[in-house]
Design a protein around this motif. Structure first.
Motif, PDB file in Angstrom:
ATOM      1  N   TYR A 155      -9.537  72.676 -57.347  1.00 18.69           N
ATOM      2  CA  TYR A 155      -9.170  71.718 -58.391  1.00 18.69           C
ATOM      3  C   TYR A 155     -10.042  71.914 -59.633  1.00 18.69           C
ATOM      4  O   TYR A 155     -11.226  72.213 -59.516  1.00 18.69           O
ATOM      5  N   SER A 176     -11.998  68.260 -63.957  1.00 11.95           N
ATOM      6  CA  SER A 176     -11.462  66.992 -64.469  1.00 11.95           C
ATOM      7  C   SER A 176     -10.747  66.176 -63.394  1.00 11.95           C
ATOM      8  O   SER A 176     -10.607  64.964 -63.525  1.00 11.95           O
ATOM      9  N   SER A 177     -10.292  66.798 -62.296  1.00  8.37           N
ATOM     10  CA  SER A 177      -9.603  66.051 -61.238  1.00  8.37           C
ATOM     11  C   SER A 177     -10.414  65.931 -59.961  1.00  8.37           C
ATOM     12  O   SER A 177      -9.873  65.544 -58.940  1.00  8.37           O
ATOM     13  N   TRP A 178     -11.702  66.199 -60.013  1.00  5.13           N
ATOM     14  CA  TRP A 178     -12.517  66.086 -58.801  1.00  5.13           C
ATOM     15  C   TRP A 178     -12.594  64.660 -58.285  1.00  5.13           C
ATOM     16  O   TRP A 178     -12.640  64.439 -57.082  1.00  5.13           O
ATOM     17  N   SER A 179     -12.608  63.681 -59.176  1.00 12.04           N
ATOM     18  CA  SER A 179     -12.734  62.293 -58.702  1.00 12.04           C
ATOM     19  C   SER A 179     -11.502  61.857 -57.907  1.00 12.04           C
ATOM     20  O   SER A 179     -11.601  60.997 -57.034  1.00 12.04           O
ATOM     21  N   SER A 180     -10.360  62.464 -58.167  1.00  8.56           N
ATOM     22  CA  SER A 180      -9.138  62.092 -57.442  1.00  8.56           C
ATOM     23  C   SER A 180      -8.742  63.136 -56.398  1.00  8.56           C
ATOM     24  O   SER A 180      -7.662  63.057 -55.828  1.00  8.56           O
ATOM     25  N   ALA A 181      -9.614  64.089 -56.127  1.00  9.70           N
ATOM     26  CA  ALA A 181      -9.286  65.175 -55.196  1.00  9.70           C
ATOM     27  C   ALA A 181      -9.325  64.726 -53.740  1.00  9.70           C
ATOM     28  O   ALA A 181      -8.793  65.405 -52.870  1.00  9.70           O
TER      29      ALA A 181
END
Length: 131
Positions: free
Chosen positions: A73, A76-81
């Motif tokens: 990922y 920028s999308s690690w928090s929602s990964a």
């Protein structure tokens, strides 16, 4: 036979010679100090780039180990990964991570002081700075 006009030329000549030596010595000292300062700045630049390369290596190790689920990922999308907590910070700020299809990706790192930034490519051949 000497006249009164011939006397007293040695002292002004010696003073002029001493002044010339003093000026040349101070000029040489100024050049040496300037060179030393330039070398110090170059050393700081090399150390900063090395610090960023070390941080990139730390990120690569983390994405191979405990946070391997984040590797696919973008940062920028690690928090929602859904992989748990994001990796802890290193000696440099991770500005961006973009994965590649080959399993590696590209790191964009910046020094903690907000100065120097570098991009690093991570792939099958290892980690290298992107020029």
């Amino acid at each position: 036979m000497r006249t009164s006009q011939d006397q007293g030329f040695a002292l002004p000549l010696a003073l002029i010679g001493a002044l010339a030596v003093l000026l040349s010595a101070s000029s040489a000292l100024a050049m040496a100090l300037g060179s030393r300062q330039q070398l110090q700045l170059e050393l700081q630049q090399i150390q900063a780039v090395d610090e960023l390369a070390s941080a990139a290596q730390q990120w690569a190790q983390r994405l191979q180990g405990p946070w391997s689920c984040l590797r696919e990922y973008p940062a920028s999308s690690w928090s929602s990964a859904g992989c748990g907590a994001s990796p802890p910070p290193t000696s440099a700020v991770l500005k961006d991570w973009q994965p590649s299809a080959a399993g590696g990706g590209e790191f964009w790192l910046q020094r903690q002081d907000g100065g120097l930034q570098r991009r690093f490519l991570w792939g099958p051949s290892g980690l290298k700075e992107r020029k």
